[in-house]
Design an enzyme around this catalytic site. Structure first.
Site, PDB file in Angstrom:
ATOM      1  N   ASP A  19      45.050  40.597  39.403  1.00 59.34           N
ATOM      2  CA  ASP A  19      44.791  41.652  38.429  1.00 59.34           C
ATOM      3  C   ASP A  19      43.299  41.978  38.516  1.00 59.34           C
ATOM      4  OD1 ASP A  19      45.130  43.301  36.069  1.00 59.34           O
ATOM      5  OD2 ASP A  19      44.189  41.667  34.952  1.00 59.34           O
ATOM      6  N   ASP A  21      41.008  44.093  35.714  1.00 58.38           N
ATOM      7  CA  ASP A  21      40.287  44.003  34.442  1.00 58.38           C
ATOM      8  C   ASP A  21      40.598  42.699  33.721  1.00 58.38           C
ATOM      9  OD1 ASP A  21      39.160  46.928  33.971  1.00 58.38           O
ATOM     10  OD2 ASP A  21      41.175  47.134  34.788  1.00 58.38           O
ATOM     11  N   ASP A 183      45.144  37.865  33.526  1.00 60.34           N
ATOM     12  CA  ASP A 183      44.695  37.382  32.215  1.00 60.34           C
ATOM     13  C   ASP A 183      45.666  37.681  31.082  1.00 60.34           C
ATOM     14  OD1 ASP A 183      44.088  40.200  32.343  1.00 60.34           O
ATOM     15  OD2 ASP A 183      42.825  39.933  30.568  1.00 60.34           O
TER      16      ASP A 183
END
Length: 230
Positions: A19, A21, A183
């Site tokens: 991922d 961001d 995240d």
């Protein structure tokens, strides 16, 4: 600290999907400023940083919809806000965005396994692909990745497995030979839907979303990522 729910053999992993961001980059302030600029533009009150950050992860349209109050908001208002957000973010995406400390070193270590084999690394973000690629290149992360896909690269976004499956196909690896790192619950669900191993990071935007559906492995720092794949 590394917490393991399900163990995998790191030497068997040939592809690692990241991922963007909240995982590789801290883009929080630029996203917050861009959302609040869009809210000001359409006459809505600004939102606190933490609230906006909690809305990140499902792509720009849903980010703006959430910032405007949810599904009941008029579609025309959402489109107006989204158009301004994308335009503003395009100009301000690198004002404050940085690579998390330790990420570059960890990527280098993950890329080169301890047995000397070279893994393929890729980015799969729900952020639009053009700013995703521009940010990766501008921050010096480009050489690590064989491919970068964004939220508009496919007909679907994460947690749909379409993007992950495309990366598996391009890399020529089986699902059990790949892992996804992110995240939020979106990344964990993406990995589960595609049959990948899942690694969560608790230092990003949405660690609370990992509690209900934990990843196979959870790390607290970018440095620990290298240990997981050692």
């Amino acid at each position: 600290m590394i917490r393991t729910r399900r163990t995998f053999d790191p030497q068997a992993i040939k592809l690692v999907i990241f991922d963007l961001d909240g995982t590789l980059i801290d883009s929080r302030l630029d996203l917050v400023h861009s959302v609040n600029a869009a809210l000001r533009h359409i006459g809505r009150p600004e939102l606190p940083d933490d609230v906006i950050a909690s809305y990140v992860g499902d792509g720009a349209p849903i980010l703006i919809q959430r910032a405007l109050g949810g599904e009941a908001v008029d579609e025309a208002i959402v489109r107006q806000g989204l158009q301004f957000f994308l335009s503003y973010y395009r100009e301000h995406k690198l004002d404050h965005t940085t690579v998390y400390e330790g990420v570059k070193e960890s990527l280098a270590n993950v890329q080169l396994g301890s047995n000397g084999t070279r893994r393929k690394l890729a980015v799969l973000s729900n952020k639009p692909v053009v700013p995703s690629r521009a940010i990766v290149e501008a921050l010096g992360l480009g050489p690590f990745f064989t491919q970068i896909y964004g939220g508009n690269s496919f007909a679907t976004k994460k947690p749909d497995p379409e993007g992950a499956r495309k990366l598996l196909e391009e890399a020529g690896v089986r699902p059990e030979e790949a892992a996804i790192v992110g995240d939020s619950h979106v990344d964990v669900e993406t990995g589960q839907n595609a049959g990948l191993w899942t690694v969560g990071v608790s230092y990003g935007f949405a660690p609370h979303t990992l509690e209900a559906n934990p990843p196979d492995v959870l790390v607290d720092t970018p440095q620990e990522l290298a240990e997981v794949f050692a």
